[in-house]
Design a protein around this motif. Structure first.
Motif, PDB file in Angstrom:
ATOM      1  N   ILE A 281       0.922  -1.516   0.231  1.00  0.00           N
ATOM      2  CA  ILE A 281       0.231  -0.186  -0.141  1.00  0.00           C
ATOM      3  C   ILE A 281       1.091   1.392   0.037  1.00  0.00           C
ATOM      4  N   ILE A 285       1.103   3.812  -2.858  1.00  0.00           N
ATOM      5  CA  ILE A 285      -0.241   4.930  -3.023  1.00  0.00           C
ATOM      6  C   ILE A 285       0.631   6.903  -3.422  1.00  0.00           C
ATOM      7  N   LEU A 307      -7.041   2.014   2.981  1.00  0.00           N
ATOM      8  CA  LEU A 307      -6.524   0.936   2.716  1.00  0.00           C
ATOM      9  C   LEU A 307      -6.312  -0.832   2.850  1.00  0.00           C
ATOM     10  N   ASN A 324      -6.362   1.206  -4.591  1.00  0.00           N
ATOM     11  CA  ASN A 324      -6.415   2.003  -4.168  1.00  0.00           C
ATOM     12  C   ASN A 324      -6.362   3.656  -5.363  1.00  0.00           C
TER      13      ASN A 324
END
Length: 518
Positions: A281, A285, A307, A324
């Protein structure tokens, strides 16, 4: 005097039965004009027949013929009328009158043009005044000078419609491209009559004690005005109830529930079981769109929490690259609920109060969860949902445009090589964010919009580029083009055309699956 005599003669003649007048009909066909039977209709100047004929008593049909025969005597009355008119009309008077008509018409055109220019100037002044007043509000608003400086070339297609209607759609979110100034930016602040009417319809629908969700879907299909989009999305996604009295309590409960999840799970992000998920994650991003928004630390922090909590609560799929991107439209739309900034990509999110940021974060989490509930098989192991949709897209395109399909096949371009991302990111990487938001207005209005209708949007999207695709004769060039489609200047107009074509394809193929099955 001669003309007086002619006029008397004309009116005396015209006192007879009028040609074509309604008479009782006793036969289907009428015989040609016979001067022997219609001696009274012979012109005064003509000679009588040299051979005397003893007229018999006319029959009923002959009486009918006598009464209607002047209908075939065309031209005589017109010639006499024209002759009388020519004697009485003065050529000089006619020319003078015509000249006056032309002068009056020219003056009216000049006045109309002057009124339009004056009206445009007033609109620009009023828009500037509205902007300066809004700056005094507690909300954050761009100044007029900044609005001029940041106007984008991405509005090229919309500017043509602006010149027709003197305003742009309020629902669009113009992109930021530095160095491109637009003198008509201030005019875009004003709503057109059609947009104002649509906004009133939404407000009336949402003001009732129980919102008619079916009616809301019908209205939203063609786009939702920016001012009511946050509440409309929450209703259409199923996050908020239709009953107005229950909404406030629902929001409080769901927001409290989300932050209970954060308190319970977020500290475990560095645990051995979850650190891989959190690391992925954290890597993904910075890749999300829009570019400026993703660089803000506060935005990164919010997205990481959303997330990670979703991944922990959905172990069947966990976090998968692409999810995302699906947070971004909800986040941007819900930020717009609290600001009047046109270009939210440049807005400093950290300037909002902490309570507001928490509300935006919780609302984005729940709406994204509702979306993913309908397409979760896209993100389970081996992503079977995406594999199936890409295969359906290939079969559909082979039916609707065999030439494009054959061209891709001849150059060994596989649909999975370019369409996987279309399904995984719901076209978010292919079109600007403003277009994605407009697209999602319709997706949330369609039954199974994100899972089913999206297939037809992708088919229409591919076929739209048929000319450019057929011009490419190389595998590498084809793949580069399909992965970098020139949509940077797209706006509401292009998305509306795309959606209309997708709806046409759905209407033709959705209920007849054998149409696109080989």
């Amino acid at each position: 005097m001669a003309s007086d005599g002619g006029r008397k003669q004309f009116w005396k003649r015209s006192s007879a039965k009028v040609p074509g007048s309604i008479q009782h009909v006793y036969g289907a066909q009428h015989p040609p004009f016979d001067p022997l039977l219609h001696g009274t209709l012979i012109k005064p100047g003509s000679k009588p027949p040299t051979t005397p004929v003893k007229l018999k008593k006319v029959s009923t049909f002959q009486e009918f013929e006598s009464n209607t025969s002047d209908a075939w005597d065309l031209g005589d009355d017109d010639d006499e009328l024209l002759a009388i008119a020519a004697e009485n009309l003065n050529t000089e008077v006619v020319m003078e009158t015509a000249h006056k008509v032309i002068q009056n018409h020219s003056k009216l055109q000049e006045q109309h043009k002057f009124q339009e220019e004056h009206l445009l100037e007033e609109k620009q002044v009023e828009s500037a005044e509205l902007t300066s007043i809004a700056c005094g509000d507690n909300r954050l608003v761009k100044s007029v000078s900044e609005g001029h400086a940041s106007s984008s070339s991405d509005n090229a297609s919309e500017n043509s419609s602006m010149q027709r209607s003197q305003s742009l759609p309020q629902t669009s979110t113009p992109p930021l491209v530095s160095g491109m100034a637009d003198s008509n930016t201030s005019v875009t602040l004003a709503l057109t009559e059609r947009e104002a009417s649509r906004l009133d319809k939404f407000k009336q629908l949402l003001a009732g004690p129980n919102t008619d969700l079916e009616e809301l879907r019908k209205l939203s299909w063609s786009g939702i005005p920016k001012r009511v989009r946050p509440i409309a999305w929450k209703l259409l996604s199923g996050y908020l109830p239709a009953n107005v009295d229950r909404r406030e309590s629902t929001l409080k409960r769901k927001r409290k529930e989300y932050f209970a999840f954060v308190e319970q799970y977020y500290d475990s992000r560095n645990d051995e079981n979850h650190q891989d998920t959190y690391r992925q994650i954290h890597i993904d991003i910075p890749r999300m769109s829009p570019e400026v928004l993703r660089l803000q630390p506060k935005v990164t922090e919010i997205f990481e929490r959303i997330l990670f909590i979703w991944a922990i609560r959905h172990p069947a799929s966990g976090y998968v690259q692409g999810i995302n991107d699906l947070v971004t439209p909800f986040f941007v739309v819900f930020v717009c609920e609290y600001i009047e900034e046109e270009e939210v990509e440049n807005f400093d999110v950290s300037s909002l109060p902490e309570e507001v940021l928490q509300n935006i974060e919780a609302d984005s989490y729940w709406c994204m969860s509702k979306l993913l509930d309908g397409i979760q098989d896209n993100y389970t192991f081996a992503q079977p949902g995406i594999q199936k949709k890409v295969k359906m897209l290939e079969e559909l395109v082979s039916r609707i445009d065999e030439q494009v399909h054959r061209h891709l096949d001849q150059h060994e371009v596989k649909y999975l090589q370019f369409a996987f991302r279309w399904m995984n990111n719901l076209l978010m990487r292919e079109v600007p964010l403003r277009c994605t938001i407009r697209l999602w207005d319709t997706y949330q209005s369609e039954p199974e919009g994100f899972s089913h209708f999206h297939l037809y949007v992708c088919a229409a999207f591919l076929v739209k580029w048929r000319k450019e695709i057929l011009e490419e004769k190389d595998f590498q060039e084809l793949l580069i083009f399909l992965q970098n489609l020139p949509t940077v200047h797209w706006g509401n107009e292009e998305i509306s055309v795309l959606l209309a074509e997708a709806y046409r394809l759905k209407f033709a193929f959705a209920d007849a699956p054998n149409h696109y099955k080989k």
